[in-house]
Design a protein around this motif. Sequence first.
Motif, PDB file in Angstrom:
ATOM      1  N   GLY A  59       0.748  -1.244   0.000  1.00  0.00           N
ATOM      2  CA  GLY A  59       0.000   0.000   0.000  1.00  0.00           C
ATOM      3  C   GLY A  59       0.781   1.299   0.000  1.00  0.00           C
ATOM      4  O   GLY A  59       0.178   2.376   0.080  1.00  0.00           O
ATOM      5  N   LEU A  85      -2.089  -6.986   1.933  1.00  0.00           N
ATOM      6  CA  LEU A  85      -3.217  -6.066   2.124  1.00  0.00           C
ATOM      7  C   LEU A  85      -3.424  -5.721   3.595  1.00  0.00           C
ATOM      8  O   LEU A  85      -3.846  -4.612   3.921  1.00  0.00           O
ATOM      9  N   GLU A  86      -3.115  -6.645   4.483  1.00  0.00           N
ATOM     10  CA  GLU A  86      -3.242  -6.352   5.914  1.00  0.00           C
ATOM     11  C   GLU A  86      -2.276  -5.236   6.315  1.00  0.00           C
ATOM     12  O   GLU A  86      -2.621  -4.359   7.119  1.00  0.00           O
ATOM     13  N   LYS A  89      -3.755  -1.871   4.842  1.00  0.00           N
ATOM     14  CA  LYS A  89      -4.899  -1.323   5.579  1.00  0.00           C
ATOM     15  C   LYS A  89      -4.496  -0.676   6.899  1.00  0.00           C
ATOM     16  O   LYS A  89      -5.229   0.176   7.424  1.00  0.00           O
ATOM     17  N   PHE A 102      -9.139  -0.706   0.026  1.00  0.00           N
ATOM     18  CA  PHE A 102      -8.313  -1.842  -0.373  1.00  0.00           C
ATOM     19  C   PHE A 102      -9.205  -3.063  -0.596  1.00  0.00           C
ATOM     20  O   PHE A 102     -10.106  -3.329   0.193  1.00  0.00           O
TER      21      PHE A 102
END
Length: 279
Positions: A59, A85-86, A89, A102
């Motif tokens: 990200g 993705l964790e 976020k 996301f």
Amino acid sequence: MENTANAAQVDYWNALAGQSWARFQTQLDRQIDPLGREAIRVLAPRAGERILDIGCGCGQTTMELAALTGADGYVKGADISVPMLEIAKARPVPPGAVAPVFEQADAQVASFGDGAFDAAFSRFGVMFFADPVAAFANIRKALRAGGRLAFVCWRPFAENVWMRAPQQAAAPFMPESPPADPTAPGPFAFADAGRLRGILGDAGFKDIAIEKFDGLIGGGDLEQSLELSLRVGPLGGTLREHPELVSKVSAAVKAALAGYMTPQGVLMPAATWIVRAQA
């Protein structure tokens, strides 16, 4: 994520590979940041735009795009890797930006909404599609008429010393493997600019420009750079399958990396394409 055409890549990026990228996120972001920034410069995001970040990983670029589009913008980061993705976020939202959305999604087949975005971007996230023409056609569908695409991808392996030097140092200790298919999904799938131009054209993009961009990447100290080389990428994948080789390979790779030590850390040449096109 129910709709996917890239099951092998989903498995790969949600298992040890994705976990490794999440673990080394800080160092990896630092390493490839200047390459992604050049692609963002070419995309030239504007305040209030809607932008899709393809293969957004942990990200970093998604947040940078959110900062540039500002309070009236909208940025969506899409990736197939849950571990990455964790991380994404959990990142702090830049001041004055709208929090990005996301989504775990396979950009080859996911529905992002017809004409929903002004631009699409990727930092090394588009080379892993089983059917790249179908994938880019799906991305084009998500762009409004005249929407922009910009991304950065690797030029040939032979030109990328950051990966070539460690692998060459490790080669005498590694098991033999059949020659890789240069067009298979993977980091160097778009090394051939002619093939890449054809893919984008077949997917319906126009005004395609593919330009060389070189840089020195890294910045970690010798031990950090060694650990990254042994854990991430094709060499890391082989060593996960053959842990008994780590000690022998480690000494050889460390010696190779030491030749690129600078006052700013280990810095190695990287060769990329910066690509832009229009829907």
